[in-house]
Write a protein that holds these residues in place. Sequence first.
Motif, short mmCIF file in Angstrom:
data_model
loop_
_atom_site.label_atom_id
_atom_site.label_comp_id
_atom_site.label_asym_id
_atom_site.label_seq_id
_atom_site.Cartn_x
_atom_site.Cartn_y
_atom_site.Cartn_z
N LEU A 113 0.68 -1.31 0.12
CA LEU A 113 0.13 0.18 -0.24
C LEU A 113 0.88 1.46 0.05
CD1 LEU A 113 -2.58 -1.03 2.71
CD2 LEU A 113 -2.69 -1.30 0.16
N LEU A 168 -2.61 5.59 4.26
CA LEU A 168 -3.26 4.85 5.20
C LEU A 168 -3.26 5.46 6.60
CD1 LEU A 168 -1.41 2.86 7.30
CD2 LEU A 168 -0.84 1.80 5.04
N ALA A 195 -12.58 7.95 5.31
CA ALA A 195 -11.47 6.80 4.48
C ALA A 195 -12.27 6.88 3.14
CB ALA A 195 -11.36 5.60 5.18
N TRP A 201 -6.71 4.09 2.83
CA TRP A 201 -6.99 2.73 3.21
C TRP A 201 -6.84 3.08 4.92
CZ3 TRP A 201 -8.59 -1.05 0.90
CH2 TRP A 201 -8.14 -1.26 -0.60
N ILE A 203 -5.98 0.58 8.29
CA ILE A 203 -6.03 -0.68 8.87
C ILE A 203 -6.20 -0.77 10.22
CG2 ILE A 203 -3.75 -2.57 9.58
CD1 ILE A 203 -2.21 -1.25 7.25
N ASN A 227 -12.99 0.25 2.57
CA ASN A 227 -11.59 0.85 2.68
C ASN A 227 -10.84 0.48 3.89
OD1 ASN A 227 -12.96 2.52 0.47
ND2 ASN A 227 -11.24 3.98 0.78
N VAL A 228 -11.56 -0.34 4.64
CA VAL A 228 -10.77 -0.73 6.10
C VAL A 228 -10.60 -2.07 5.98
CG1 VAL A 228 -11.09 -1.05 8.28
CG2 VAL A 228 -12.43 0.77 7.49
N ILE A 229 -9.21 -2.41 6.19
CA ILE A 229 -8.54 -3.80 6.20
C ILE A 229 -8.55 -4.19 7.58
CG2 ILE A 229 -6.50 -5.25 5.76
CD1 ILE A 229 -6.05 -3.00 3.35
N ALA A 249 -9.61 -8.33 3.83
CA ALA A 249 -9.41 -7.17 2.64
C ALA A 249 -9.88 -7.54 1.34
CB ALA A 249 -7.87 -6.90 2.69
N VAL A 253 -6.32 -6.56 -2.84
CA VAL A 253 -5.35 -6.33 -1.92
C VAL A 253 -4.66 -7.98 -1.45
CG1 VAL A 253 -4.86 -5.84 0.72
CG2 VAL A 253 -6.35 -4.35 -0.87
#
Length: 392
Positions: A113, A168, A195, A201, A203, A227-229, A249, A253
């Motif tokens: 990323l 991010l 986001a 992103w 995390i 957009n949230v991992i 994800a 990704v």
Amino acid sequence: MSATLPPLAGKLGGLRSSAIRDLLKLTARPEVIGLAGGLPDAELMPRERLAVAADNALRGTGCLQYTESPGWAPLRAVLADRESVRLGRAVDVAEVFVTHGSQQALSLLAEVLLEPGALVVVEDPAYVGALQVFRAAGARIVAVPLDGAGMRVDVLKDLLARGERPALVHTVSNFHNPGGVTQSPARRRELAELAAAHGFWVIEDDPYGELWFDRPAPEPVATYSPNVIRLSSASKIISPTLRVGWMVAPDPVCRAVELLKQGADLCGSALTQQIATELLADETWLTSHVDSVRHAYGERAKTLVHELRTRFGDRVRCTDATGGMFVWVDFTDGTDTELLLPGALAAGVAYVPGSAFAVDGDYRHSMRLCFTTSDAATLTAAVDRLARAAGE
């Protein structure tokens, strides 16, 4: 014959060893009560159940071979089911990627990323493992402070209004390490909306979310935006030795991470992934096991907080530990916790000075205490030793 060795990569110049790991080397003496490490209690880990699952896995030969780079397919299916419940939506197996602990997921994501010089927003005080990863990636790091409701999303909004464009944002949303606080539902929703609106992103690092004491943690930030991992791990609820972490994800990704993981270690351990699959799929056993861990940690957390407030009074402020593994303590009288540490070690107690987690603030009057590996009597003794070292 002497020779000059070739130079190492220049990016190493900006890295430094984890102060916490270095401190643990100094506190290995048995007479020192260790409140410094962020370790789950090995006495609460399910050794007998692990042995049964290992024996079951070893009855076949598949656990002795390489496995798929994204993780053993049955484990990914189990994790998809668990994360579907957590997120309140159907999580496809293609969205689940298994890593060598969630720390590897964080490291691989930084490669996927971030370009060198990209802006990363972290919380302050910060999770040290994240700082190491982002510094190694050559990121520009900007900190947003915490308060009792987690990340100050209003400060993040101000950064965005000034034209900053993060690649991010990293957050430990539940029972923060080291801050001990949990992000409020309103801030989670607002962070996800930012986001989506600004194209960065998030995390969401969540190794502690299942270790709640009085009531479950709020819905994940990942509930509100693609957009949230989301990162999580079996280390805190079962055992770190499995080295089983995972991320949820979007498929692109995961595919990018797969390419990098193939270059890093090809795949994880088929044996430990099969063990983890059996334990995570055994919902009746797992619920009972995690409940027992919550109960033990909850009692220890309450003991530590009570003893600190009783012994130090208004001299300290500390978080109410509602889950997780840590209590954050601020001295209100100007006590410098770096200067106090040698005396505390001499008195037989160890902690991590707040400065170890600092990005912008110095936190020289703060400390992080871990309550998980000591029983109530030991925690009481630890606070007594700390108080004597601090002149109480």
